[in-house]
Design an enzyme around this catalytic site. Sequence first.
Site: not given
Ligand code: HH2
Length: 260
Positions: A202, A236
């Site tokens: 992040k 995660r």
């Molecule tokens: N962060 C993202 C997505 N879902 N869910 C939870 N519970 N906690 C988090 O910190 C969280 C989440 C964002 O990360 P990522 O899936 O890598 O990116 P994107 O939303 O662009 O797919």
Amino acid sequence: MGIVNVTPDSFSDGGRGAAEALAHAERLLDEGAEILDIGGESSRPGAPAVSLADELARVLPVLRGALTLGVPVSVDTCKPAVMRAALDLGADIVNDIRALQEPGALDLVAAHPRCGVCLMHMQGEPRSMQAAPQYVDVVAEVADFLWARAEACRTAGIAAARITLDPGIGFGKTVEQNFALLPGQRSLLALGYPVLAGWSRKSSVGAVTGRAVGERVHGSVAAALAAVQHGARIIRVHDVAATVDALAVWRAAGLFPTEA
Ligand code: HH2
């Protein structure tokens, strides 16, 4: 928890189709993931909304395959119709960055006999949440919100053992506010639920290291260790092998907090 994004536009790992996503899920398990989190809509600031039909078409084929792999599978969605379809297929956990606030979401999770739910804090909306996050006391406000959402779940009939709380790193928070939420996890744990934390790749990791998104693995591992040190039970991550190795050495060194 290994992240399996099935999106064209996730901030660090978009571009996978169903077959690639499933192969990726299998690799994450080989690397030591104990939970898979499958998502079909990016929540990065400015990401376009995804239609229900597109999200179902992305997530369900991967979910079907992932559910044969022998670990709990989570679906990362805000849409009640996606939750319902995923739970009907046998998904184990609903991971909702909107903490079941969409109409119908709470009732449908409550109607399921046993699925887990992750309630995450977000200030604002993904499109604009990083424009000007505002808090008087970020830790207290995140804790108050999550407590209220957990209470709503309990009132709807969801047992406490099914609930996990997540401070929502990067969701409507400045770098300083995100880092305040590391020691602040203690206030979330005091609510009586396990904490899940997502720091992987992040922008706060980028802000501290000066690294582009593809070069944040070391910083992300350090953040994961810090989150565990402050009591997180689920981390995660995208980079499962690196995180699992670091946690193994940490555990051998006697640095694991006893409650984790
Ligand atoms: N962060 C993202 C997505 N879902 N869910 C939870 N519970 N906690 C988090 O910190 C969280 C989440 C964002 O990360 P990522 O899936 O890598 O990116 P994107 O939303 O662009 O797919």
